[in-house]
Scaffold this active site. Structure first.
Site, short mmCIF file in Angstrom:
data_model
loop_
_atom_site.label_atom_id
_atom_site.label_comp_id
_atom_site.label_asym_id
_atom_site.label_seq_id
_atom_site.Cartn_x
_atom_site.Cartn_y
_atom_site.Cartn_z
N LYS A 100 10.46 -56.99 6.21
CA LYS A 100 10.71 -57.05 7.66
C LYS A 100 11.63 -55.93 8.13
O LYS A 100 11.86 -55.78 9.32
CB LYS A 100 11.20 -58.43 8.08
CG LYS A 100 12.53 -58.85 7.61
CD LYS A 100 12.84 -60.23 8.19
CE LYS A 100 14.19 -60.68 7.75
NZ LYS A 100 14.50 -62.03 8.15
N GLN A 124 25.78 -56.09 -6.93
CA GLN A 124 26.65 -55.09 -7.54
C GLN A 124 26.78 -55.30 -9.04
O GLN A 124 26.44 -54.48 -9.87
CB GLN A 124 28.05 -55.17 -6.92
CG GLN A 124 28.10 -54.81 -5.47
CD GLN A 124 29.49 -55.03 -4.88
OE1 GLN A 124 30.39 -55.56 -5.52
NE2 GLN A 124 29.65 -54.63 -3.65
N GLU A 128 31.40 -61.99 -16.86
CA GLU A 128 31.70 -62.48 -15.51
C GLU A 128 32.01 -63.96 -15.61
O GLU A 128 31.88 -64.56 -16.69
CB GLU A 128 30.50 -62.24 -14.57
CG GLU A 128 30.36 -60.79 -14.16
CD GLU A 128 29.22 -60.53 -13.20
OE1 GLU A 128 28.43 -61.46 -12.92
OE2 GLU A 128 29.11 -59.40 -12.71
N HIS A 187 30.51 -66.91 -2.73
CA HIS A 187 31.13 -65.94 -3.63
C HIS A 187 32.63 -65.94 -3.34
O HIS A 187 33.03 -65.90 -2.18
CB HIS A 187 30.53 -64.54 -3.39
CG HIS A 187 30.83 -63.60 -4.51
ND1 HIS A 187 32.08 -63.09 -4.73
CD2 HIS A 187 30.05 -63.09 -5.50
CE1 HIS A 187 32.05 -62.29 -5.79
NE2 HIS A 187 30.82 -62.29 -6.28
N ARG A 235 32.04 -69.83 -10.32
CA ARG A 235 32.20 -69.40 -8.93
C ARG A 235 32.64 -70.50 -7.98
O ARG A 235 33.48 -70.30 -7.12
CB ARG A 235 30.86 -68.89 -8.43
CG ARG A 235 30.83 -67.46 -8.35
CD ARG A 235 29.52 -66.98 -7.90
NE ARG A 235 29.43 -65.66 -8.50
CZ ARG A 235 28.36 -64.91 -8.43
NH1 ARG A 235 27.30 -65.34 -7.81
NH2 ARG A 235 28.35 -63.72 -8.97
N HIS A 285 26.85 -66.85 -0.29
CA HIS A 285 26.32 -65.79 -1.13
C HIS A 285 24.89 -66.04 -1.58
O HIS A 285 24.07 -65.13 -1.60
CB HIS A 285 27.24 -65.67 -2.35
CG HIS A 285 26.91 -64.55 -3.29
ND1 HIS A 285 26.85 -63.23 -2.89
CD2 HIS A 285 26.63 -64.54 -4.63
CE1 HIS A 285 26.56 -62.46 -3.94
NE2 HIS A 285 26.41 -63.24 -5.00
N ARG A 312 24.61 -71.31 -9.29
CA ARG A 312 24.03 -70.27 -10.14
C ARG A 312 25.10 -69.54 -10.96
O ARG A 312 26.13 -69.14 -10.43
CB ARG A 312 23.30 -69.25 -9.26
CG ARG A 312 22.74 -68.07 -10.02
CD ARG A 312 21.92 -67.19 -9.12
NE ARG A 312 22.69 -66.57 -8.07
CZ ARG A 312 23.44 -65.49 -8.21
NH1 ARG A 312 23.55 -64.89 -9.39
NH2 ARG A 312 24.09 -64.98 -7.19
C1 SIN Z 1 28.65 -59.96 -8.10
O1 SIN Z 1 28.58 -58.79 -8.45
O2 SIN Z 1 29.69 -60.59 -8.14
C2 SIN Z 1 27.41 -60.64 -7.59
C3 SIN Z 1 26.45 -60.87 -8.66
C4 SIN Z 1 25.75 -62.17 -8.50
O3 SIN Z 1 25.76 -62.78 -7.45
O4 SIN Z 1 25.19 -62.65 -9.49
#
Ligand code: SIN
Length: 393
Positions: A37, A49, A115, A230, A276, A337, A372
């Site tokens: 779109k 990122q 992470e 996030h 998260r 997010h 997630r």
């Molecule tokens: C981030 O870089 O923190 C986002 C990556 C994600 O949402 O998995």
């Protein structure tokens, strides 16, 4: 307004990782039309990122990736879907690399970071903090290499067309034309709905319209209460709600409240690397306690050159707003997010409506449960010929 119609074998609505990967898979089996779109490169994929999670490092195993995913999902994941993600992920990444994806390396070996809620280093990244852009670049190039794939950019899907309970196409607004596109199978890959929230990491195109058109066509929509926030987006007057990757905490960044005090250890034993949802909630509690609209993300103790090299996009963007992330604490707060819920599908991506498939953020296979796991969203597999849209006649 002009009215017209056309027929293709496969109609893919959305041009991010899910839509492009579907187009590439379907290209040898018929004509494919991809609709976006906005412009070709404008999808949520390009904004990712941190990276893509995959059990490929020497210290990792697929079963550990599985356990971390299920734990982050609060016990609500569809475990069969998780198995597909973690087991097929490594081959998908190797395939992407064979198509030219350039993931960062240390010497000759792939470089993995950690992470939140991962117990192993398993996040691949590209150009430091531009992983989504790299994957998108490769998939756009690959999709363009097939003469059977065409795309209409700036084409907005108004509704799905159904007949006798079967999806047979979609009605599309393109410039001053309304086009009925008929197809053997329609693949919805329209991404998320973050723009429903006043604070979001999502681009302006993430308005949930894919979920809406599927709902209007009678598809089952599930788990809509599971919205992921996030923990860290830039909070500064005049600055965009820019994502500050989870990978920054993975590399050692810490959170401090408005008084400069660390607080995450009061909320979870994994501190800044808790999942998260835990970190986002802890930040909001701290904001409420201190009456502040943000907390701080602090990288000042990390090596300056390392930070600039590892997070070049974030460094440059923050500098535009007078924040030098190597010297200043960064004001941050949580933002919407990712939506874990969406159009219900089976493991072949098929919805309850014959001929209608969904993939990526718009879909809900249950793989992410209630939350997630970080970087579990960029990996999207293809379909085997027996399964999925190519099997629809
Ligand atoms: C981030 O870089 O923190 C986002 C990556 C994600 O949402 O998995």
């Amino acid at each position: 307004m002009n009215f017209s119609s056309e027929t293709v074998d496969f109609l893919v609505i959305g041009g991010g990782v899910a839509g492009l990967r579907a187009a590439i898979e379907l290209a040898p089996r018929g004509s494919v039309l991809v609709l976006t779109k906005d412009k070709a490169t404008e999808s949520t994929t390009g904004y990712a990122q941190g990276g893509v999670a995959v059990a490929l490092s020497d210290e990792d195993e697929v079963c550990i990736h599985y356990e971390d995913t299920v734990k982050a999902g609060d016990g609500l994941c569809n475990e069969e879907a998780v198995k597909v993600l973690v087991e097929e992920g490594p081959a998908c990444i190797l395939e992407l690399m064979s198509w030219g994806a350039d993931f960062d390396k240390e010497g000759s070996k792939l470089s993995f970071t950690i992470e939140a809620a991962h117990t192993r280093k398993r996040i691949l990244h590209s150009h430091g903090d531009s992983t989504g852009k790299e994957i998108e670049r490769v998939l756009i190039k690959k999709a363009r290499s097939f003469p059977s794939v065409r795309r209409y950019d700036f084409a907005f899907t108004l509704d799905l067309i159904t007949e006798d309970g079967r999806c047979i196409g979609a009605t599309v607004l393109r410039g001053d034309s309304i086009i009925n596109v008929f197809a053997r199978a329609v693949i919805l890959a329209t991404g998320g709905a973050g723009q429903l929230y006043s604070r979001t990491t999502n681009p302006v195109i993430s308005t949930g319209d894919g979920i809406a058109i599927a709902y209007r066509a009678g598809a089952l929509i599930v788990d809509m209460e599971f919205i992921q926030f996030h923990p860290t987006t830039l909070y500064s007057p005049g600055a965009p709600q820019f994502l500050l990757s989870e990978a920054m905490r993975g590399e050692g960044a810490v959170l401090r409240n408005i008084h400069g005090q660390r607080f995450m250890h009061h909320y979870h034993e994994m501190s800044e690397l808790a999942s998260r949802d835990t970190v986002a909630r802890a930040i909001v509690s701290e904001m409420v306690k201190t009456g502040a609209r943000h907390v701080y993300l602090d990288l000042r103790h990390l090596d300056r050159d390392f930070v600039k090299k590892r997070f070049p996009q974030i460094y440059t963007t923050c500098l535009q707003y007078d924040i030098d992330i190597t010297e200043d604490m960064i004001p941050v707060c949580p933002a919407a997010h990712y939506i874990m819920g969406g159009v219900s599908t089976d493991l072949a991506g098929e919805t309850g409506i014959k001929g209608l498939f969904a993939a990526g953020e718009v879909a809900c296979t249950g793989v992410h449960g209630a939350n997630r796991l970080a970087s579990n969203s960029l990996c999207w597999r293809g379909w085997s010929s027996a399964q999925g849209p190519a099997g629809v006649h």
